[in-house]
Structures are given as structure tokens and as C-alpha cells.
Design an enzyme around this catalytic site. Structure first.
Site, PDB file in Angstrom:
ATOM      1  N   HIS A  95      -0.622   4.904   9.703  1.00 51.06           N
ATOM      2  CA  HIS A  95       0.767   5.376   9.739  1.00 51.06           C
ATOM      3  C   HIS A  95       0.852   6.655  10.564  1.00 51.06           C
ATOM      4  O   HIS A  95       1.104   7.729  10.019  1.00 51.06           O
ATOM      5  CB  HIS A  95       1.287   5.612   8.327  1.00 51.06           C
ATOM      6  CG  HIS A  95       1.238   4.400   7.446  1.00 51.06           C
ATOM      7  ND1 HIS A  95       0.076   3.941   6.880  1.00 51.06           N
ATOM      8  CD2 HIS A  95       2.210   3.548   7.056  1.00 51.06           C
ATOM      9  CE1 HIS A  95       0.343   2.851   6.165  1.00 51.06           C
ATOM     10  NE2 HIS A  95       1.621   2.586   6.254  1.00 51.06           N
ATOM     11  N   GLU A 128       5.231  -5.233   8.326  1.00 48.21           N
ATOM     12  CA  GLU A 128       3.816  -5.040   7.955  1.00 48.21           C
ATOM     13  C   GLU A 128       3.176  -6.316   7.417  1.00 48.21           C
ATOM     14  O   GLU A 128       1.946  -6.462   7.443  1.00 48.21           O
ATOM     15  CB  GLU A 128       3.686  -3.961   6.863  1.00 48.21           C
ATOM     16  CG  GLU A 128       3.969  -2.556   7.341  1.00 48.21           C
ATOM     17  CD  GLU A 128       3.813  -1.522   6.236  1.00 48.21           C
ATOM     18  OE1 GLU A 128       3.833  -0.340   6.562  1.00 48.21           O
ATOM     19  OE2 GLU A 128       3.681  -1.876   5.041  1.00 48.21           O
ATOM     20  N   HIS A 182       0.823  -1.225   0.000  1.00 47.80           N
ATOM     21  CA  HIS A 182       0.000   0.000   0.000  1.00 47.80           C
ATOM     22  C   HIS A 182       0.857   1.276   0.000  1.00 47.80           C
ATOM     23  O   HIS A 182       0.515   2.271   0.648  1.00 47.80           O
ATOM     24  CB  HIS A 182      -1.006  -0.014   1.152  1.00 47.80           C
ATOM     25  CG  HIS A 182      -0.417  -0.133   2.533  1.00 47.80           C
ATOM     26  ND1 HIS A 182      -1.045  -0.786   3.561  1.00 47.80           N
ATOM     27  CD2 HIS A 182       0.727   0.330   3.061  1.00 47.80           C
ATOM     28  CE1 HIS A 182      -0.306  -0.716   4.648  1.00 47.80           C
ATOM     29  NE2 HIS A 182       0.774  -0.029   4.376  1.00 47.80           N
ATOM     30  N   HIS A 197      10.733  -3.849   2.538  1.00 43.65           N
ATOM     31  CA  HIS A 197      11.120  -2.439   2.473  1.00 43.65           C
ATOM     32  C   HIS A 197      11.629  -1.981   3.829  1.00 43.65           C
ATOM     33  O   HIS A 197      11.202  -2.472   4.865  1.00 43.65           O
ATOM     34  CB  HIS A 197       9.972  -1.537   2.004  1.00 43.65           C
ATOM     35  CG  HIS A 197       8.785  -1.399   2.909  1.00 43.65           C
ATOM     36  ND1 HIS A 197       8.049  -2.456   3.386  1.00 43.65           N
ATOM     37  CD2 HIS A 197       8.176  -0.293   3.418  1.00 43.65           C
ATOM     38  CE1 HIS A 197       7.043  -2.017   4.127  1.00 43.65           C
ATOM     39  NE2 HIS A 197       7.100  -0.700   4.184  1.00 43.65           N
TER      40      HIS A 197
END
Lengths: 131, 283
Positions: B61, B242, B12, B195
Site C-alpha cells: 500500500h 484487490e 487484510h 470496500h
């Protein structure tokens, strides 16, 4: 008994755990305030005065003023919060990420196009050859 | 009765939303990313596949939840959820319509099943939720279905374990399938793949690990649920953790999926490896 932290050997990585959270509470809450347009304007008009409204350490304030994101992370900043500073400055997330690696944004973008930073040698500091 | 018919998994990345909002989706950099989702968009346009409700697992976030409150699992029970201003103005996407009746039914059911969810009646939603919506549905005037957000803490370490997420997914399926109205329900797991966004190790990508994770998620979900926090962070980057959220969605699907409808992997989207799966339950 202290908590086990098996994640402290990862190179160039600071896990935002509960110790970092306590260290960085006000630094991160300052960042949250930048989600409001009026606060972004006040911060931009006089950064030092705006920072002085927060119960941050002097070291944290200087790190924000210098946009030294690695220092901010060390002092308890979390990257998702710190991203608000970059957004306030009109900088992309990739610019912010690059600034933490010692690369220019272009060098960093090229590394990503080339498949990103390799995992080899980056799993643990123990894995890196000494020298 | 309501039924979970499919699970959709996707990264996302906020830059994907920005690329779409700024009209850059056909640029040479972004075109391969968006092209990877075209088969899924076409599949979703077929009436029988279109969900009435999406149960959307994502992470906030530092948007709705600052460091003042950090719920591990928070279910959105509101009528609607506004796209948040994350520091550069809200994304120009439709307001997300909730499904309070099904959401509260699920909350009550899974809490009684020992999963202590936080119930949220007011919450703005950030790119973690709206980017997957844009990837699957494009840029409509209004979203074509209702959405129940489940925000999972992956900002403060430790997030819930993959195991816990997987078990929660199973409880969510049980809850949905005890709801009387006939509804086609999807469950989406978002975030990842490899990431790292902070520190000198930023930019880490691990294609081999990501693809092995996709294999395992499809064929050996029990095994995937046992991947521990340290492995995610070490192999897929600190923010790659995540991926635990994908286990919530996987737990609500058949152990052996009836169809692997779509599998896609691409590097990079900004700082991140993009992974995408569509898995269907037996009808």
C-alpha cells in the site's frame, strides 16, 4: 486513438489511472516522505514551508493544508498515499474516509455498522434517478 | 517433493492489525471478526496442516513501492522482510523469515513459463502481509513458518487481470511441485472484499456480490477468473479490485477443492467487508 475509460461513470469515485498518476506524482511522493518520523516532525512544525520543498501545484498544496481529501484525489492523489497525511495527524482511516463523504465520523461509523453504503443507486451515475 | 496443500483467502484490513496490537480483539466490535478465524487457527495448530512455507499474495500500500517503481508482480527472494513503518511506527510483530531457495526456484520457473516477475531482494512488508499472518497465527514470538511474499500492483489502474492472476497461480503450483525438498506449502490470497476508501462513495459494501464471488471462487474458478476490472470496481468498490489477488491463490489449487474447510463473512471491519476461505487440495 485515446484509451477507453469505461469507469468514469461511477459516482463519487476517481480511479487512480495513469493520467491521475502523472497529475499526482509529486503530491503522492510528498505523502511517501511522511513515512519517516523526522519528516513528519518537520511537516508539523511548518506545513507550508515543508510543502514548498515539493514540486506540487499551488492548488495541491492548498488542498493538503485544508485536508480536503476529495480535492487531493481530484488533483491526482491516491488514497493509500494520502493516508500518510491522516497518520501524521493521528487520525484513523475511518476518519479520513468519513471526511470525504460529507458525514461526521460517527454517522459514517454507524452506516458501516449497519452494513455499509448500499450498492443500489451507486453503480453508475446513469442509474441514479434524476431530479 | 514440495506440495501446495491448501489455500487461505482473507481480507487484510489495517484496523484489524491495530485492534490486535492495541489489545482490542475482545471488544464487542472486533470480537465477531476474530471469532471468525478461530476455527482456522485451530486447524493450523494441527501438525499435518501447519505449513513449512506460505506463498503470500498481497499488495503493497504505497509502502515499499512509491510512485517511483510500480511492479505488477514482485516476488520477495530475501532472507527476511521487516514490518514497515506505515506512518505510525512499525507493527509490533516478528520479522518475516523468507525462503530464498524456494522463492528463486519459483521466480526462475515462472519467468521461463512467460510470467515476467520482478525479483526483489530487499523489501519491507506492510499490513497487507502482516495482518493475514496475525489473523492465522495470533501473536507469537516468532512466526511458525517461512513466507515468500508476492506483491501485486492493485494501486495503479490497471492491475493485472483476474485471468492473468489465475494463470500465474497455475504456474506457481507447477514451480512449487518441481522443488525437490519435501515441504508443505500454502498459498494465501489476500485483500478485499467489497470496500471503497476514497471519495463520496466511500463505505460501499455489497454483501450479495461478495457472497456470489465466494461461491464462484470455490465452485467455478474459471468463471471467477473472467470477472473483469470494471465489475470489481463497480460492484465491490474501487478498492475491491484487490480481489484479483485471490485468483493467484485459487489458480494454484485443484479446480474442485477436496475440502472447503472454512468459509466466513462479516461486515464491517472499519471500512471493509471481511471474507475468509480455507480450501484444501486433494492429498
Amino acid at each position: 486513438m485515446s484509451l477507453d475509460k469505461p469507469y468514469t461513470d461511477m459516482p463519487g469515485t476517481t480511479v487512480f489511472d495513469t493520467d491521475q498518476m502523472r497529475r499526482g506524482y509529486w503530491l503522492n511522493q510528498f505523502c511517501v516522505s511522511l513515512m519517516k518520523a523526522e519528516n513528519r516532525e518537520r511537516f508539523k512544525a511548518n506545513e507550508r514551508a515543508y510543502l514548498d520543498e515539493w514540486q506540487m501545484s499551488e492548488e495541491q498544496k492548498l488542498a493538503v493544508l485544508a485536508r480536503d481529501l476529495n480535492k487531493c484525489v481530484e488533483l491526482g492523489g491516491n488514497i493509500y498515499f494520502l493516508a500518510r497525511i491522516g497518520a501524521t495527524d493521528g487520525k484513523s482511516f475511518q476518519y479520513m474516509a468519513a471526511s470525504m463523504t460529507g458525514m461526521t465520523q460517527e454517522e459514517y461509523a454507524n452506516m458501516m455498522k449497519g452494513g455499509g453504503r448500499s450498492i443500489e443507486g451507486n453503480r453508475s451515475r446513469k442509474e441514479k434517478p434524476r431530479g | 517433493m514440495a506440495k501446495i496443500t491448501a489455500g487461505i483467502f482473507t481480507s487484510h484490513v489495517p484496523a484489524i492489525g491495530a485492534a490486535l496490537d492495541l489489545g482490542k480483539s475482545t471488544d464487542s466490535y472486533w470480537q465477531p471478526v476474530f471469532a471468525g478465524y478461530e476455527p482456522t487457527k485451530a486447524w493450523l495448530r494441527e501438525r499435518e496442516h501447519r505449513p513449512d512455507v506460505v506463498f503470500l499474495v498481497y499488495n503493497d500500500h504505497a509502502t515499499a513501492f512509491s510512485l517511483d517503481f510500480i511492479p505488477t508482480f514482485a516476488i520477495g527472494c530475501a532472507d527476511q522482510f521487516k514490518p514497515a513503518d506505515e506512518g505510525w511506527g512499525a507493527r509490533p510483530v516478528p520479522v518475516v523469515q523468507g525462503h530464498p531457495l524456494l522463492a528463486t526456484h519459483i521466480a526462475q520457473s515462472v519467468i521461463q513459463d512467460d510470467f515476467d516477475l520482478t525479483v526483489v531482494n530487499k523489501m519491507d512488508v506492510d499490513h497487507g502481509l502482516t495482518v493475514p499472518m496475525s489473523l492465522m497465527f495470533g501473536q507469537p514470538e516468532a512466526w511458525p513458518c517461512r513466507v515468500i511474499p508476492l506483491a501485486v500492483n492493485v494501486v495503479l489502474y490497471p492491475p493485472p487481470s483476474g485471468r492473468r492472476c489465475y494463470q500465474l497461480g497455475r504456474a506457481i503450483r507447477k514451480a512449487v511441485e518441481s522443488y525437490e525438498e519435501d515441504l508443505n506449502v500454502h498459498i494465501w490470497g489476500t485483500g478485499g472484499m467489497s470496500h471503497q476508501l476514497h471519495g463520496p462513495r466511500a463505505g460501499l459494501i455489497n454483501k450479495e456480490w461478495d457472497n456470489a464471488f465466494l461461491d464462484k471462487l470455490i465452485n467455478d474458478p474459471e468463471g471467477a477468473s473472467k470477472v473483469d476490472h470494471l465489475e470489481y470496481m463497480r460492484e465491490a468498490g474501487a478498492e475491491g479490485i484487490e480481489l484479483v489477488m485471490w485468483l493467484v491463490a485459487r489458480g494454484a489449487l485443484d479446480p474442485a477443492p477436496a475440502h472447503v474447510t472454512r468459509r466466513f463473512y462479516h461486515v464491517p471491519a472499519s471500512n471493509t467487508a471481511v471474507g475468509h476461505l480455507v480450501l484444501e487440495n486433494a492429498r
